[in-house]
Design a protein around this motif. Structure first.
Motif, PDB file in Angstrom:
ATOM      1  N   ALA A 116      -9.315   1.217  -1.491  1.00 42.32           N
ATOM      2  CA  ALA A 116      -9.119   1.639  -0.251  1.00 42.32           C
ATOM      3  C   ALA A 116      -9.853   3.082   0.071  1.00 42.32           C
ATOM      4  O   ALA A 116     -10.320   3.289   0.992  1.00 42.32           O
ATOM      5  CB  ALA A 116      -7.793   2.297   0.144  1.00 42.32           C
TER       6      ALA A 116
ATOM      7  N   ARG B 204      -5.993  -0.112  -6.455  1.00 44.75           N
ATOM      8  CA  ARG B 204      -5.649  -0.446  -4.736  1.00 44.75           C
ATOM      9  C   ARG B 204      -6.378   0.967  -4.013  1.00 44.75           C
ATOM     10  O   ARG B 204      -6.977   0.612  -3.074  1.00 44.75           O
ATOM     11  CB  ARG B 204      -4.276  -0.643  -4.649  1.00 44.75           C
ATOM     12  CG  ARG B 204      -3.568  -1.860  -5.079  1.00 44.75           C
ATOM     13  CD  ARG B 204      -2.238  -2.068  -5.188  1.00 44.75           C
ATOM     14  NE  ARG B 204      -1.793  -3.229  -5.815  1.00 44.75           N
ATOM     15  CZ  ARG B 204      -0.688  -4.173  -5.356  1.00 44.75           C
ATOM     16  NH1 ARG B 204      -0.577  -4.213  -4.153  1.00 44.75           N
ATOM     17  NH2 ARG B 204      -0.528  -5.179  -5.978  1.00 44.75           N
TER      18      ARG B 204
ATOM     19  N   ARG C 179       0.643  -1.349  -0.066  1.00 46.20           N
ATOM     20  CA  ARG C 179      -0.060  -0.058  -0.015  1.00 46.20           C
ATOM     21  C   ARG C 179       0.880   1.466  -0.196  1.00 46.20           C
ATOM     22  O   ARG C 179       1.848   1.382   0.572  1.00 46.20           O
ATOM     23  CB  ARG C 179      -0.932  -0.026   1.260  1.00 46.20           C
ATOM     24  CG  ARG C 179      -1.901   1.437   1.460  1.00 46.20           C
ATOM     25  CD  ARG C 179      -2.442   1.395   2.789  1.00 46.20           C
ATOM     26  NE  ARG C 179      -1.354   1.542   3.789  1.00 46.20           N
ATOM     27  CZ  ARG C 179      -0.782   2.762   4.128  1.00 46.20           C
ATOM     28  NH1 ARG C 179      -1.257   3.954   3.435  1.00 46.20           N
ATOM     29  NH2 ARG C 179       0.266   2.998   4.861  1.00 46.20           N
TER      30      ARG C 179
END
Length: 260
Positions: A130, A126, A81
């Motif tokens: 999120a 990603r 991340r």
């Protein structure tokens, strides 16, 4: 002003020198954790040492050629991340249409155009999942003010401007922001190399490179730190409504030329 970047993980490509390194230093000064990506391992470690010396913060270094197939996916898997992606790596050749061979043209686009797009493909989903994240694309004024003697770069940058605007228009629906910065001529090794190439193409004498850098705004080149400050502010929560915009950072040069 607190830019609210403390603890943010920031991935910066082309980060061993020039604008990329300036961005890494600026983010570190704000308390962020920079991850530097470039091809030259030795230069990367010199860069991380500089960051520690100037900011007291540790930076991670990843030696990787982003022009290679699968590089972006590998990087995303290795880093996990991140909060902010700064696309900066690029080496598009200078020259007119008949001076840039097809192989050089494609190689330049592979790193910059396809490199930016590949990294966005890897990290944007990603961030979208999120519900947060920022992608900052450092592009270049040639895309907004194209010149025939830098036609490969002008076309590359124009495509990335459109890419940034398109993705930046969709991204806020998912809590993500995408914006760009178009620096004009900046005091970097690359700009000086392009100036020599331009002088060679115009007059057959690369030693006349300084003549290609005339009529600069404020009578000087822009400093990498000035680009970095714009990128860092734009990526911070303080610029939380900024998306889909590409900022022309050229000291008003494009309008001054039109007025002549």
């Amino acid at each position: 002003m607190d830019l609210q970047l403390a603890g943010k993980r920031v991935l910066i490509t082309g980060a061993s020198k020039g604008i990329g390194l300036a961005c890494a230093v600026a983010f570190a000064r704000e308390g962020a954790d920079p991850i530097l990506v470039a091809r030259d391992d030795a230069a990367l470690h010199q860069a991380t040492a500089l960051i520690r010396e100037q900011t007291g913060r540790a930076a991670q270094a990843v030696a990787l050629d982003l022009a290679q197939p699968g590089a972006a996916d590998k990087l995303a898997q290795d880093t996990g991340r991140i909060d902010i992606l700064v696309n900066n790596a690029g080496a598009v050749p200078g020259g007119a249409l008949d001076q840039v061979q097809d192989e050089r043209w494609r190689a330049g686009w592979e790193l910059k155009v396809h490199g930016y797009i590949s990294l966005a493909r890897s990290y944007y989903p990603r961030m979208r999942e999120a519900g947060a994240g920022v992608i900052a694309n450092i592009i270049g004024m040639a895309g907004a003010a194209p010149r025939a003697d830098y036609i490969c770069g002008a076309a590359a940058n124009a495509s990335l401007i459109a890419f940034t605007r398109a993705l930046g228009g969709e991204a806020p629906r998912h809590g993500v922001r995408v914006f760009g910065v178009n620096p004009s001529r900046t005091r970097t090794d690359r700009v000086l190399t392009l100036a020599r190439q331009r002088a060679q193409a115009r007059w057959g004498d690369e030693d006349r490179w300084q003549e290609t850098l005339s009529d600069l705004p404020f009578n000087r080149l822009m400093e990498p730190s000035e680009v970095a400050d714009m990128v860092v502010f734009g990526a911070s929560p303080r610029a939380g409504y900024l998306s889909g915009t590409v900022i022309d950072l050229d000291g008003g040069e494009q309008y001054a030329n039109h007025a002549k």
